[in-house]
Design a protein around this motif. Structure first.
Motif, PDB file in Angstrom:
ATOM      1  N   PRO A 221       0.827  -1.219   0.000  1.00  0.00           N
ATOM      2  CA  PRO A 221       0.000   0.000   0.000  1.00  0.00           C
ATOM      3  C   PRO A 221       0.861   1.268   0.000  1.00  0.00           C
ATOM      4  CG  PRO A 221      -0.641  -1.501   1.783  1.00  0.00           C
ATOM      5  CD  PRO A 221       0.601  -2.051   1.165  1.00  0.00           C
ATOM      6  N   VAL A 222       0.347   2.316  -0.573  1.00  0.00           N
ATOM      7  CA  VAL A 222       1.062   3.581  -0.711  1.00  0.00           C
ATOM      8  C   VAL A 222       1.566   4.099   0.637  1.00  0.00           C
ATOM      9  CG1 VAL A 222       0.837   5.999  -1.444  1.00  0.00           C
ATOM     10  CG2 VAL A 222      -0.201   4.196  -2.798  1.00  0.00           C
ATOM     11  N   ASN A 223       0.760   3.941   1.675  1.00  0.00           N
ATOM     12  CA  ASN A 223       1.169   4.476   2.976  1.00  0.00           C
ATOM     13  C   ASN A 223       2.351   3.726   3.587  1.00  0.00           C
ATOM     14  OD1 ASN A 223      -0.523   2.215   3.416  1.00  0.00           O
ATOM     15  ND2 ASN A 223      -1.081   2.933   5.451  1.00  0.00           N
ATOM     16  N   LEU A 224       2.686   2.556   3.069  1.00  0.00           N
ATOM     17  CA  LEU A 224       3.828   1.789   3.571  1.00  0.00           C
ATOM     18  C   LEU A 224       5.056   1.858   2.656  1.00  0.00           C
ATOM     19  CD1 LEU A 224       1.988  -1.451   4.763  1.00  0.00           C
ATOM     20  CD2 LEU A 224       2.689   0.516   6.137  1.00  0.00           C
ATOM     21  N   GLN A 225       4.902   2.490   1.496  1.00  0.00           N
ATOM     22  CA  GLN A 225       5.977   2.502   0.503  1.00  0.00           C
ATOM     23  C   GLN A 225       7.267   3.130   1.006  1.00  0.00           C
ATOM     24  OE1 GLN A 225       4.315   4.263  -3.045  1.00  0.00           O
ATOM     25  NE2 GLN A 225       3.707   2.267  -3.840  1.00  0.00           N
TER      26      GLN A 225
ATOM     27  N   ASN B 298      24.720  -6.181  -6.932  1.00  0.00           N
ATOM     28  CA  ASN B 298      25.680  -5.580  -7.848  1.00  0.00           C
ATOM     29  C   ASN B 298      24.953  -4.721  -8.883  1.00  0.00           C
ATOM     30  OD1 ASN B 298      27.929  -4.956  -9.305  1.00  0.00           O
ATOM     31  ND2 ASN B 298      28.246  -7.006 -10.129  1.00  0.00           N
ATOM     32  N   LEU B 299      24.844  -3.431  -8.589  1.00  0.00           N
ATOM     33  CA  LEU B 299      24.211  -2.490  -9.504  1.00  0.00           C
ATOM     34  C   LEU B 299      25.219  -1.399  -9.876  1.00  0.00           C
ATOM     35  CD1 LEU B 299      20.765  -2.027  -7.719  1.00  0.00           C
ATOM     36  CD2 LEU B 299      21.155  -3.153  -9.916  1.00  0.00           C
ATOM     37  N   ASP B 300      25.043  -0.845 -11.067  1.00  0.00           N
ATOM     38  CA  ASP B 300      25.935   0.226 -11.515  1.00  0.00           C
ATOM     39  C   ASP B 300      25.678   1.495 -10.706  1.00  0.00           C
ATOM     40  OD1 ASP B 300      24.039   2.072 -13.447  1.00  0.00           O
ATOM     41  OD2 ASP B 300      23.464  -0.051 -13.462  1.00  0.00           O
ATOM     42  N   ALA B 301      26.648   2.383 -10.699  1.00  0.00           N
ATOM     43  CA  ALA B 301      26.590   3.616  -9.912  1.00  0.00           C
ATOM     44  C   ALA B 301      25.399   4.493 -10.304  1.00  0.00           C
ATOM     45  CB  ALA B 301      27.889   4.389 -10.059  1.00  0.00           C
ATOM     46  N   GLU B 302      25.086   4.541 -11.584  1.00  0.00           N
ATOM     47  CA  GLU B 302      23.973   5.373 -12.058  1.00  0.00           C
ATOM     48  C   GLU B 302      22.643   4.890 -11.472  1.00  0.00           C
ATOM     49  OE1 GLU B 302      21.799   6.267 -16.296  1.00  0.00           O
ATOM     50  OE2 GLU B 302      23.976   6.000 -16.308  1.00  0.00           O
ATOM     51  N   THR B 303      22.426   3.586 -11.453  1.00  0.00           N
ATOM     52  CA  THR B 303      21.189   3.024 -10.902  1.00  0.00           C
ATOM     53  C   THR B 303      21.116   3.271  -9.396  1.00  0.00           C
ATOM     54  OG1 THR B 303      21.166   1.316 -12.613  1.00  0.00           O
ATOM     55  CG2 THR B 303      19.829   0.902 -10.658  1.00  0.00           C
ATOM     56  N   LYS B 304      22.240   3.091  -8.709  1.00  0.00           N
ATOM     57  CA  LYS B 304      22.271   3.341  -7.266  1.00  0.00           C
ATOM     58  C   LYS B 304      21.976   4.803  -6.950  1.00  0.00           C
ATOM     59  CE  LYS B 304      25.321  -0.325  -5.686  1.00  0.00           C
ATOM     60  NZ  LYS B 304      26.533  -0.645  -4.924  1.00  0.00           N
ATOM     61  N   GLU B 305      22.543   5.701  -7.755  1.00  0.00           N
ATOM     62  CA  GLU B 305      22.315   7.137  -7.542  1.00  0.00           C
ATOM     63  C   GLU B 305      20.846   7.488  -7.756  1.00  0.00           C
ATOM     64  OE1 GLU B 305      23.154  10.759  -6.271  1.00  0.00           O
ATOM     65  OE2 GLU B 305      24.675   9.201  -6.400  1.00  0.00           O
ATOM     66  N   ALA B 306      20.239   6.913  -8.780  1.00  0.00           N
ATOM     67  CA  ALA B 306      18.816   7.162  -9.050  1.00  0.00           C
ATOM     68  C   ALA B 306      17.954   6.660  -7.887  1.00  0.00           C
ATOM     69  CB  ALA B 306      18.397   6.485 -10.344  1.00  0.00           C
ATOM     70  N   LEU B 307      18.309   5.510  -7.341  1.00  0.00           N
ATOM     71  CA  LEU B 307      17.564   4.976  -6.199  1.00  0.00           C
ATOM     72  C   LEU B 307      17.737   5.865  -4.965  1.00  0.00           C
ATOM     73  CD1 LEU B 307      18.162   1.153  -6.575  1.00  0.00           C
ATOM     74  CD2 LEU B 307      15.992   2.363  -6.824  1.00  0.00           C
ATOM     75  N   PHE B 308      18.951   6.324  -4.744  1.00  0.00           N
ATOM     76  CA  PHE B 308      19.215   7.199  -3.606  1.00  0.00           C
ATOM     77  C   PHE B 308      18.351   8.462  -3.696  1.00  0.00           C
ATOM     78  CE2 PHE B 308      21.616  10.669  -1.572  1.00  0.00           C
ATOM     79  CZ  PHE B 308      21.667  10.169  -0.273  1.00  0.00           C
ATOM     80  N   SER B 309      18.259   9.031  -4.893  1.00  0.00           N
ATOM     81  CA  SER B 309      17.457  10.246  -5.117  1.00  0.00           C
ATOM     82  C   SER B 309      15.967   9.985  -4.930  1.00  0.00           C
ATOM     83  CB  SER B 309      17.686  10.782  -6.529  1.00  0.00           C
ATOM     84  OG  SER B 309      19.036  11.138  -6.699  1.00  0.00           O
ATOM     85  N   ALA B 310      15.532   8.772  -5.237  1.00  0.00           N
ATOM     86  CA  ALA B 310      14.101   8.438  -5.152  1.00  0.00           C
ATOM     87  C   ALA B 310      13.640   8.106  -3.742  1.00  0.00           C
ATOM     88  CB  ALA B 310      13.800   7.267  -6.080  1.00  0.00           C
TER      89      ALA B 310
ATOM     90  N   ASP C 233      13.392   9.848  -1.087  1.00  0.00           N
ATOM     91  CA  ASP C 233      12.576  10.873  -0.423  1.00  0.00           C
ATOM     92  C   ASP C 233      11.096  10.723  -0.736  1.00  0.00           C
ATOM     93  OD1 ASP C 233      14.669  12.111   0.920  1.00  0.00           O
ATOM     94  OD2 ASP C 233      15.112  13.439  -0.777  1.00  0.00           O
ATOM     95  N   SER C 234      10.788  10.361  -1.967  1.00  0.00           N
ATOM     96  CA  SER C 234       9.380  10.192  -2.352  1.00  0.00           C
ATOM     97  C   SER C 234       9.238   8.969  -3.268  1.00  0.00           C
ATOM     98  CB  SER C 234       8.860  11.451  -3.035  1.00  0.00           C
ATOM     99  OG  SER C 234       9.694  11.779  -4.129  1.00  0.00           O
ATOM    100  N   PRO C 235       9.323   7.783  -2.694  1.00  0.00           N
ATOM    101  CA  PRO C 235       9.228   6.565  -3.503  1.00  0.00           C
ATOM    102  C   PRO C 235       7.814   6.328  -4.036  1.00  0.00           C
ATOM    103  CG  PRO C 235       9.315   6.015  -1.178  1.00  0.00           C
ATOM    104  CD  PRO C 235       9.500   7.503  -1.279  1.00  0.00           C
ATOM    105  N   CYS C 236       7.753   5.625  -5.149  1.00  0.00           N
ATOM    106  CA  CYS C 236       6.465   5.235  -5.730  1.00  0.00           C
ATOM    107  C   CYS C 236       6.532   3.744  -6.075  1.00  0.00           C
ATOM    108  CB  CYS C 236       6.164   6.067  -6.979  1.00  0.00           C
ATOM    109  SG  CYS C 236       7.304   5.765  -8.335  1.00  0.00           S
TER     110      CYS C 236
END
Length: 161
Positions: free
Chosen positions: A83-87, A108-120, A122-125
């Motif tokens: 559910p959205v409230n637990l995301q 094992n993920l590339d730096a670009e993918t890790k950076e995108a996840l780090f940025s997301a 704050d407001s995950p979907c």
């Protein structure tokens, strides 16, 4: 020195052709083992959607000390359905368990993918981990899964079906 195939008796050539056909059939049969639904275990998705296939694949990965990829993929599947409230809490948990450089089960993920996840974070979907999950799926499909198909873990699973 080899004089080529033309110097072999035709009976030997015929025998060699027969053996080649039998070996190719045997190899094809081995790599296209079927489960009870008639689906081939050559497909990673089929294994992930089968309770006994998933367990055998997990056991295989554990034996290779690489089960974190499967655990991450499964966590992402659960996350997509939460559910959205637990995301936010769930995303943070997945990030600290699998993505963070200090994670116990870092994938094992590339730096670009890790950076995108780090940025997301704050407001995950629902799609926050989609790209990373696809990369890990691809990694399993190309690397771990072919080895699994040749393993004893796979052979035992096929017999269980």
């Amino acid at each position: 020195m080899c004089k080529g195939l033309s110097n072999l008796p035709s009976s030997c050539l015929e025998k060699a052709k027969e053996m080649r056909v039998k070996l190719s059939h045997l190899a094809e049969t081995h790599h296209k083992q079927k489960n009870q639904d008639g689906k081939t275990l050559q497909d990673l998705e089929t294994v992930l959607n089968s309770k006994s296939g998933l367990q055998a694949f997990r056991d295989f990965l554990r034996s290779e000390f690489s089960e974190e990829n499967l655990e991450f993929w499964l966590a992402c599947e659960k996350y997509r359905l939460c559910p959205v409230n637990l995301q936010k809490a769930k995303a943070s948990s997945i990030y600290s368990q699998f993505i963070n450089p200090d994670a116990q089960q870092e994938v094992n993920l590339d730096a670009e993918t890790k950076e995108a996840l780090f940025s997301a974070m704050d407001s995950p979907c629902a799609d926050t981990f989609k790209g990373a999950q696809q990369r890990i799926y691809s990694l399993m499909a190309k690397d771990s899964f072919p080895r699994f198909l040749r393993s004893q873990h796979c052979m035992v699973t096929i017999k269980a079906f």
